[in-house]
Each structure stands twice: as structure tokens, then as C-alpha cells.
Design a protein around this motif. Structure first.
Motif, mmCIF file in Angstrom:
data_model
loop_
_atom_site.group_PDB
_atom_site.id
_atom_site.type_symbol
_atom_site.label_atom_id
_atom_site.label_comp_id
_atom_site.label_asym_id
_atom_site.label_seq_id
_atom_site.Cartn_x
_atom_site.Cartn_y
_atom_site.Cartn_z
ATOM 1 N N PHE A 76 65.272 -6.701 -38.921
ATOM 2 C CA PHE A 76 64.345 -5.676 -38.450
ATOM 3 C C PHE A 76 63.315 -6.311 -37.522
ATOM 4 N N VAL A 77 62.987 -5.590 -36.472
ATOM 5 C CA VAL A 77 61.896 -5.961 -35.574
ATOM 6 C C VAL A 77 60.831 -4.879 -35.722
ATOM 7 N N VAL A 78 59.607 -5.289 -36.064
ATOM 8 C CA VAL A 78 58.557 -4.321 -36.386
ATOM 9 C C VAL A 78 57.278 -4.646 -35.627
ATOM 10 N N ARG A 79 56.658 -3.614 -35.110
ATOM 11 C CA ARG A 79 55.300 -3.726 -34.559
ATOM 12 C C ARG A 79 54.365 -3.000 -35.509
ATOM 13 N N PHE A 80 53.430 -3.743 -36.102
ATOM 14 C CA PHE A 80 52.478 -3.164 -37.029
ATOM 15 C C PHE A 80 51.219 -2.737 -36.283
ATOM 16 N N GLY A 81 50.541 -1.714 -36.801
ATOM 17 C CA GLY A 81 49.288 -1.267 -36.219
ATOM 18 C C GLY A 81 49.057 0.205 -36.462
ATOM 19 N N PRO A 82 47.841 0.688 -36.206
ATOM 20 C CA PRO A 82 47.523 2.099 -36.462
ATOM 21 C C PRO A 82 48.296 3.071 -35.581
#
Length: 320
Positions: free
Chosen positions: A250-256
Motif C-alpha cells: 500500500f502507498v498512503v498519503r496521511f493528512g487531514p
């Protein structure tokens, strides 16, 4: 719910030289610390997801102009409840606590179990409505958002991971740089061996104050919470277990504005979960404790914040 037994209580208290409990149930690579949780009041977290933009029109000086408008899709994410509960007979608590505080031991073990379940649910929660009490995990996200997945499997079997397809997956995440690459430790170590075989060095990037292996300046987290036995059906992921040496990256970008979690604002613990002493049972001389957390760790605001690379044969070496 579990009840501590006499044998278990005695085994914890019979050795004054060493009363520690040494861990053998260990999963490396927790994802939960990467996720920021937004407290809110309510049972469903609602937001709008961009769908289409209004059409711009090139027109002449005296043309009749037409109006257009954007379109958004409403999205609702529900809070879920996860808990652990246990009973301790007062007789054991009082008579066999000279070395070990049995309440504290059970609390630590219950919290550990709860955290492990949440980490697992991040990937494998409710998949295709197989358990709606759980949050929808990242595999469910891929099932619904098929444009965000590169399927490497064929039929019911996986194939070797390739750098070219990994780059393809990375390009699917937009709106900012990916925060992390999540894969099994076997796949991570295999990728390291591939780079070693080429005589090239791999990047070391910092995450949580420590250096770890990276790719394109993106940290790679090897995690035990991703299964090495995923089932593939007609080239697509279909279950956490049942396959042989098959896994997912999995490739994930975290943030609001990307992926984050939600938790009930009324939870009293800074850690998120809450310990609730329920007192003495009505029909037994035992006390009961409950550890609970109202949360959902997978809120994906933008569908371009997550991408997956499925059907990866762990026993096969990486290729270009």
C-alpha cells in the motif's frame, strides 16, 4: 470476555526473583502511530468528495454564455466500537498479588490485543460487507476504487513484484508526496536484496526519529499486519488468508485532506481508548474491566491518497 484462572494467577505470583511477563506475541510495524485522529461529536463523519469540475468555455466576443457547476459526492464514515473485557476473581486479586498486580497485567494485555485488532482492521476491516461492525479497511477501499490498484496476480496466484509497476502505483497517489510504503517485512527485505544485487545503494529516510529504508524519499515500513497468505481470485484480492506467499503493498498519503482517523470526542483517555471499571459482578465475587475505543482509523478524504499493488508473490525475487 475472559476470566483469569487460579493456575494463571499462581503462575504469575510464585517466583519472587522474576515476575515479568515476556512477550512472545509480537507484531512489528504498527501503522496506527502514523494516523492522526480527529475527535468529533456524532456517530457518522460526513464530508464532500470532489466529483466533477464546471466546464470552462472558450467563446467569441458576442457569444451567448452558458452556465455550468461543479459536482460533489457526499461521503459518510461511521464510528465503530472495539473493546476488550475481562473478569478477575477477588480471591486471586487479593491473595495472589504479592508479586504481580493481576489487574494491571490484564489491562496491559487487553490494550495490546485491542491495538493489534485495530492495526489489522486498517488493512482487512469490513471487506465487501463481511463484518459491518468493523471499519472498512484499505483492501475494501481498493475494491471500491479500482482505479487506485495495480493487480499483479494472474488467476489465483501472485507474481513477482517489479520496480516498473511499483512506480506505476506511486503515480496513482496525487495531491502531495506519499507518506509511506507499507509492505510485509519479507517483501521489504527482498527489495533490499534486489538493490544489493545491482550494486546500488538504497536511500535511508527518517521517520519517527529513526532511519529506515526508503524509495524515492518515501519511507518503507515493513509490517507484520499485512498477510503473507492473501487469497487471489481472478487476479484480484479476495481474502486475508487462504493463499500461498501472496501479499499487497500500500502507498498512503496521511493528512487531514488525505487519510486520517476519527474518534469520539467524549473519550477521556489521551491515548484514545478508555478503561472502564465495571465493579463487582452481581452473581460472582469478581471484578470486571472493559477497555473500549470508539473510532474509525480509515477515513480517506481524497481517493487519490491511497493506492495498492496486489498479487505479489513473496517467494519470487523483485525484477525491474
Amino acid at each position: 470476555m475472559s476470566v483469569i484462572s487460579l493456575a494463571e494467577a499462581q503462575s504469575r505470583s510464585n517466583n519472587e526473583l522474576d515476575s515479568a511477563i515476556y512477550e512472545t506475541l509480537i507484531n512489528e510495524g504498527e501503522v496506527l502511530p502514523m494516523i492522526s485522529f480527529e475527535p468529533f461529536n456524532g456517530t457518522t463523519y460526513d464530508f464532500m468528495r470532489e466529483n466533477t469540475l464546471p466546464a470552462a468555455v472558450w467563446a467569441g466576443p458576442d457569444a451567448t454564455l452558458t452556465s455550468d457547476q461543479s459536482d460533489q459526492t457526499p461521503v459518510s464514515v461511521s464510528l465503530k466500537q472495539v473493546y476488550e473485557q475481562f473478569d478477575i476473581p477477588n480471591f486471586y486479586r487479593i491473595t495472589l498479588s504479592n508479586i504481580v498486580d493481576h489487574v494491571q497485567v490484564e489491562l496491559r494485555q487487553a490494550v495490546k490485543s485491542l491495538i493489534r485488532d485495530v492495526n489489522d482492521a486498517i488493512f482487512y476491516g469490513d471487506y465487501n460487507d463481511d463484518n459491518t461492525n468493523k471499519p472498512e479497511g484499505l483492501h475494501e477501499f481498493l475494491r471500491v476504487n479500482t482505479g487506485q490498484v495495480v493487480e499483479n496476480g494472474s488467476g489465483s496466484d501472485g507474481n513477482a513484484a517489479t520496480i516498473a509497476e511499483l512506480d506505476q502505483v506511486l503515480r496513482l497517489v496525487k495531491g502531495g508526496d506519499p507518506s509511506v510504503l507499507l509492505m510485509t517485512r519479507v517483501l521489504r527485505d527482498s527489495l533490499k536484496r534486489y538493490w544489493d544485487s545491482l550494486g546500488s545503494s538504497y536511500a535511508m529516510v527518517e521517520m519517527f526519529g529513526r532511519k529506515m529504508m526508503g524509495y524515492n524519499d518515501i519511507p518503507i515500513l515493513g509490517t507484520d499486519y499485512l498477510s503473507s497468505s492473501e487469497t487471489i481470485t481472478t487476479a484480484s484480492f479476495s481474502a486475508k488468508t487462504g493463499g500461498t506467499n501472496n501479499s499487497t503493498i500500500f502507498v498512503v498519503r496521511f493528512g487531514p485532506d488525505a487519510m486520517h482517523g476519527i474518534t469520539a470526542e467524549g473519550m477521556q483517555s489521551e491515548m484514545g481508548w478508555e478503561v472502564e471499571p465495571l465493579g463487582t459482578l452481581e452473581d460472582k465475587d469478581s471484578i470486571r474491566y472493559r477497555i473500549k475505543w470508539y473510532l474509525n482509523p480509515v477515513v480517506v478524504k481524497s481517493t487519490l491518497a491511497v493506492a495498492g499493488y496486489t498479487g505479489l508473490k513473496e517467494s519470487s525475487a523483485w525484477t525491474a
